[in-house]
Design a protein around this motif. Structure first.
Motif, PDB file in Angstrom:
ATOM      1  N   PRO A 232       0.795  -1.239   0.000  1.00  0.00           N
ATOM      2  CA  PRO A 232       0.000   0.000   0.000  1.00  0.00           C
ATOM      3  C   PRO A 232       0.826   1.288   0.000  1.00  0.00           C
ATOM      4  O   PRO A 232       0.406   2.279  -0.591  1.00  0.00           O
ATOM      5  CB  PRO A 232      -0.828  -0.115   1.288  1.00  0.00           C
ATOM      6  CG  PRO A 232      -0.915  -1.568   1.557  1.00  0.00           C
ATOM      7  CD  PRO A 232       0.384  -2.149   1.090  1.00  0.00           C
ATOM      8  N   HIS A 233       1.978   1.302   0.649  1.00  0.00           N
ATOM      9  CA  HIS A 233       2.743   2.534   0.793  1.00  0.00           C
ATOM     10  C   HIS A 233       3.969   2.607  -0.099  1.00  0.00           C
ATOM     11  O   HIS A 233       4.776   3.525   0.035  1.00  0.00           O
ATOM     12  CB  HIS A 233       3.191   2.702   2.253  1.00  0.00           C
ATOM     13  CG  HIS A 233       2.071   2.979   3.195  1.00  0.00           C
ATOM     14  ND1 HIS A 233       2.262   3.155   4.547  1.00  0.00           N
ATOM     15  CD2 HIS A 233       0.729   3.121   2.995  1.00  0.00           C
ATOM     16  CE1 HIS A 233       1.099   3.383   5.137  1.00  0.00           C
ATOM     17  NE2 HIS A 233       0.155   3.354   4.208  1.00  0.00           N
ATOM     18  N   ASP A 249      10.777   2.166   6.268  1.00  0.00           N
ATOM     19  CA  ASP A 249       9.532   1.519   6.683  1.00  0.00           C
ATOM     20  C   ASP A 249       8.287   2.180   6.097  1.00  0.00           C
ATOM     21  O   ASP A 249       7.173   1.801   6.425  1.00  0.00           O
ATOM     22  CB  ASP A 249       9.423   1.451   8.211  1.00  0.00           C
ATOM     23  CG  ASP A 249       9.687   2.798   8.884  1.00  0.00           C
ATOM     24  OD1 ASP A 249       9.611   3.839   8.194  1.00  0.00           O
ATOM     25  OD2 ASP A 249       9.972   2.821  10.092  1.00  0.00           O
ATOM     26  N   ARG A 250       8.449   3.197   5.248  1.00  0.00           N
ATOM     27  CA  ARG A 250       7.382   3.749   4.399  1.00  0.00           C
ATOM     28  C   ARG A 250       6.153   4.195   5.194  1.00  0.00           C
ATOM     29  O   ARG A 250       5.072   3.612   5.103  1.00  0.00           O
ATOM     30  CB  ARG A 250       6.969   2.723   3.342  1.00  0.00           C
ATOM     31  CG  ARG A 250       8.111   2.223   2.488  1.00  0.00           C
ATOM     32  CD  ARG A 250       7.676   1.123   1.557  1.00  0.00           C
ATOM     33  NE  ARG A 250       8.777   0.543   0.821  1.00  0.00           N
ATOM     34  CZ  ARG A 250       8.672  -0.490   0.001  1.00  0.00           C
ATOM     35  NH1 ARG A 250       7.490  -1.069  -0.193  1.00  0.00           N
ATOM     36  NH2 ARG A 250       9.727  -0.965  -0.621  1.00  0.00           N
ATOM     37  N   TRP A 339       6.445   9.969   4.107  1.00  0.00           N
ATOM     38  CA  TRP A 339       5.980  10.630   2.881  1.00  0.00           C
ATOM     39  C   TRP A 339       4.696  11.384   3.212  1.00  0.00           C
ATOM     40  O   TRP A 339       3.669  10.786   3.527  1.00  0.00           O
ATOM     41  CB  TRP A 339       5.731   9.612   1.775  1.00  0.00           C
ATOM     42  CG  TRP A 339       5.406  10.230   0.442  1.00  0.00           C
ATOM     43  CD1 TRP A 339       5.282  11.559   0.147  1.00  0.00           C
ATOM     44  CD2 TRP A 339       5.154   9.532  -0.786  1.00  0.00           C
ATOM     45  NE1 TRP A 339       4.971  11.749  -1.174  1.00  0.00           N
ATOM     46  CE2 TRP A 339       4.895  10.520  -1.774  1.00  0.00           C
ATOM     47  CE3 TRP A 339       5.127   8.192  -1.141  1.00  0.00           C
ATOM     48  CZ2 TRP A 339       4.603  10.177  -3.095  1.00  0.00           C
ATOM     49  CZ3 TRP A 339       4.837   7.857  -2.452  1.00  0.00           C
ATOM     50  CH2 TRP A 339       4.581   8.833  -3.424  1.00  0.00           C
ATOM     51  N   LEU A 340       4.764  12.713   3.141  1.00  0.00           N
ATOM     52  CA  LEU A 340       3.617  13.571   3.433  1.00  0.00           C
ATOM     53  C   LEU A 340       3.040  14.115   2.132  1.00  0.00           C
ATOM     54  O   LEU A 340       3.779  14.631   1.280  1.00  0.00           O
ATOM     55  CB  LEU A 340       4.048  14.740   4.332  1.00  0.00           C
ATOM     56  CG  LEU A 340       2.931  15.699   4.746  1.00  0.00           C
ATOM     57  CD1 LEU A 340       2.094  15.090   5.865  1.00  0.00           C
ATOM     58  CD2 LEU A 340       3.519  17.041   5.194  1.00  0.00           C
ATOM     59  N   ARG A 341       1.735  14.035   1.974  1.00  0.00           N
ATOM     60  CA  ARG A 341       1.064  14.563   0.778  1.00  0.00           C
ATOM     61  C   ARG A 341       0.732  16.047   0.956  1.00  0.00           C
ATOM     62  O   ARG A 341       0.557  16.541   2.065  1.00  0.00           O
ATOM     63  CB  ARG A 341      -0.215  13.774   0.500  1.00  0.00           C
ATOM     64  CG  ARG A 341       0.003  12.281   0.285  1.00  0.00           C
ATOM     65  CD  ARG A 341       0.934  11.985  -0.875  1.00  0.00           C
ATOM     66  NE  ARG A 341       1.055  10.561  -1.124  1.00  0.00           N
ATOM     67  CZ  ARG A 341       0.394   9.902  -2.082  1.00  0.00           C
ATOM     68  NH1 ARG A 341      -0.434  10.544  -2.877  1.00  0.00           N
ATOM     69  NH2 ARG A 341       0.576   8.600  -2.235  1.00  0.00           N
ATOM     70  N   GLY A 342       0.585  16.751  -0.161  1.00  0.00           N
ATOM     71  CA  GLY A 342       0.400  18.200  -0.155  1.00  0.00           C
ATOM     72  C   GLY A 342      -0.856  18.678   0.536  1.00  0.00           C
ATOM     73  O   GLY A 342      -0.886  19.779   1.090  1.00  0.00           O
ATOM     74  N   VAL A 343      -1.924  17.865   0.540  1.00  0.00           N
ATOM     75  CA  VAL A 343      -3.174  18.302   1.155  1.00  0.00           C
ATOM     76  C   VAL A 343      -3.041  18.431   2.671  1.00  0.00           C
ATOM     77  O   VAL A 343      -3.885  19.051   3.322  1.00  0.00           O
ATOM     78  CB  VAL A 343      -4.342  17.354   0.812  1.00  0.00           C
ATOM     79  CG1 VAL A 343      -4.691  17.434  -0.665  1.00  0.00           C
ATOM     80  CG2 VAL A 343      -4.019  15.917   1.223  1.00  0.00           C
ATOM     81  N   GLY A 382       4.034  17.227  -3.482  1.00  0.00           N
ATOM     82  CA  GLY A 382       5.048  16.299  -2.982  1.00  0.00           C
ATOM     83  C   GLY A 382       4.921  14.923  -3.606  1.00  0.00           C
ATOM     84  O   GLY A 382       5.150  13.908  -2.953  1.00  0.00           O
ATOM     85  N   GLU A 383       4.563  14.872  -4.898  1.00  0.00           N
ATOM     86  CA  GLU A 383       4.349  13.600  -5.588  1.00  0.00           C
ATOM     87  C   GLU A 383       5.116  13.589  -6.906  1.00  0.00           C
ATOM     88  O   GLU A 383       5.378  14.645  -7.487  1.00  0.00           O
ATOM     89  CB  GLU A 383       2.851  13.391  -5.874  1.00  0.00           C
ATOM     90  CG  GLU A 383       1.987  13.344  -4.633  1.00  0.00           C
ATOM     91  CD  GLU A 383       0.517  13.151  -4.961  1.00  0.00           C
ATOM     92  OE1 GLU A 383       0.217  12.770  -6.120  1.00  0.00           O
ATOM     93  OE2 GLU A 383      -0.326  13.377  -4.079  1.00  0.00           O
TER      94      GLU A 383
END
Length: 421
Positions: A232-233, A249-250, A339-343, A382-383
């Motif tokens: 998943p990650h 460890d994602r 990993w942090l997403r922009g939202v 961030g993608e």
């Protein structure tokens, strides 16, 4: 003694003052985590943005990465995130403060170029000394203790600011090495290999006390557009920061829906907005809402702050129920990766993200240039960026991997027709 010498050398009027000064150096370190040390000692002075003490509540997703920096369990850490997420302040400036005031150890910051190392020294480190009083007071008083690329402190710690060359990354042992803007560095340093691996080599003699960090927004192209994630990650196959993230460890940032309390990872694709005739892109951005993937309810931007406070990092393979209980095995690795997403970025709104996306799409429609879209996905979300032509290469398995679970007898908003086979 010359006038310039008086400005840089501390003078003592009695033996008592000398003993008092030595007492500060010999005092046992405080038992503080990086985040607590920042809250106690960091003062931020950014007129026009924020002036005041560091507040962990502003970007709560940075607390765990900061505290992992001092963990004996990991010897490496990778952070992938968008601009305006606070990652540089938290991952670099606060960890410098921690090394100076709490747990002294020689530290090196590696910037993409010599020019950027100089700028980081003057714009970031010097301002840390100026505005965070306790950090500035730890600088040695001698004239050669505060140079552009080297800072020496009273506890014996040495802070170096450098850039990626074989010489700089293969010198004397250093306990803590931090690479900033990793994806703006070459993937191979003059034939010697990956900069993260070269930096990590410098820390190996420090055992469990070693720490090598890399942070960046992703900018490398996806190498296999037909890639299907095996977990998943997992991040897409790309060089640079995403390749380093996949070694760890994602971890991903999950937050609870304010309506059904189910946790989910927020993505840009979950944002909905209204487009009507006569509306500008900014008008459309103001209608942005997030749709919960579990209950389908619309989440208002004002609810994001409360969601952040209950957010949690989940490792690859882990899950969480609506009560906040984490379950599932945790991967075993020496690298903690985030990993942090922009939202979820604290300093950018959903309104702005939607507006930037629509502006970039308009530019693509007018010029067929994808540069604005690439910048939006890399820096703002961030993608990694998938070219517009990639939609022609999608396989059935790829479409299946993007499917969403819907509750029974529920038709999502925007569906034009249903097909049964």
């Amino acid at each position: 003694m010359s006038k310039s010498k008086k400005k840089t050398t501390k003078s003592y009027e009695s033996i008592d003052e000398i003993f008092c000064d030595l007492a500060d150096i010999l005092r046992p370190p405080e038992r503080l985590s990086v985040s607590l040390a920042a809250a106690k000692y960091r003062y931020v002075n950014q007129p026009g943005a924020y002036v005041g003490p560091w507040e962990n509540a502003t970007a709560p997703y940075m607390v765990e990465p900061m505290d992992t920096y001092a963990s004996d369990e990991y010897t490496g850490m990778v952070f992938v995130g968008p601009a305006q997420s606070g990652k540089t302040d938290a991952m670099l400036i606060n960890t410098i403060l921690y090394s100076v005031l709490v747990d002294p150890m020689d530290t090196m910051i590696v910037c993409p170029s010599q020019h950027e190392a100089r700028d980081f020294s003057m714009r970031r480190v010097d301002r840390l000394h100026l505005h965070s009083k306790q950090v500035g007071e730890m600088l040695l008083g001698s004239r050669d203790a505060d140079n552009t690329f080297d800072k020496q402190y009273r506890n014996g710690m040495l802070l170096s600011l450098s850039w990626p060359t074989p010489t700089n990354l293969a010198g004397k042992p250093i306990g803590r090495v931090l690479l900033t803007d990793r994806d703006r560095m070459p993937d191979d340093i003059m034939g010697d290999g990956e900069p993260y691996d070269l930096a990590a080599k410098r820390t190996t003699t420090f055992g469990s006390n070693a720490m090598c960090v890399a942070e960046s927004s992703p900018s490398r192209p996806v190498e296999n557009l037909k890639w299907i994630p095996s977990s998943p990650h997992e991040a897409p196959p790309a060089a640079g920061i995403l390749a380093l993230y996949n070694r760890g460890d994602r971890r991903r940032w999950y937050w609870p829906c304010p309506h059904c309390s189910q946790y989910f990872e927020g993505t840009f694709e979950m944002l909905t907005y209204e487009r009507r005739a006569g509306m500008t892109n900014l008008d459309v951005g103001e209608t942005a809402r997030m749709k919960c993937p579990h209950c389908g309810e619309s989440i208002h931007p004002d609810e994001r702050e409360d969601m952040q406070m209950w957010g949690i990092w989940l490792k690859d393979g882990q899950g969480i129920d609506k009560s906040g209980k984490v379950f599932g095995p945790r991967p075993r690795t020496l690298i903690a990766s985030f990993w942090l997403r922009g939202v979820a970025a604290a300093f950018v709104s959903w309104k702005k993200l939607v507006t930037l996306y629509l502006d970039a799409m308009d530019e693509f429609e007018r010029t067929r240039s994808e540069e604005a879209l690439k910048k939006f996905y890399n820096n703002d979300l961030g993608e990694p960026y998938y070219p517009q032509s990639a939609s022609d290469t999608l396989l059935p398995e790829v479409l299946k991997s993007r499917s969403e679970h819907l509750r029974e007898r529920h038709v999502p908003e925007g569906v034009r027709f249903l097909v049964a086979a």
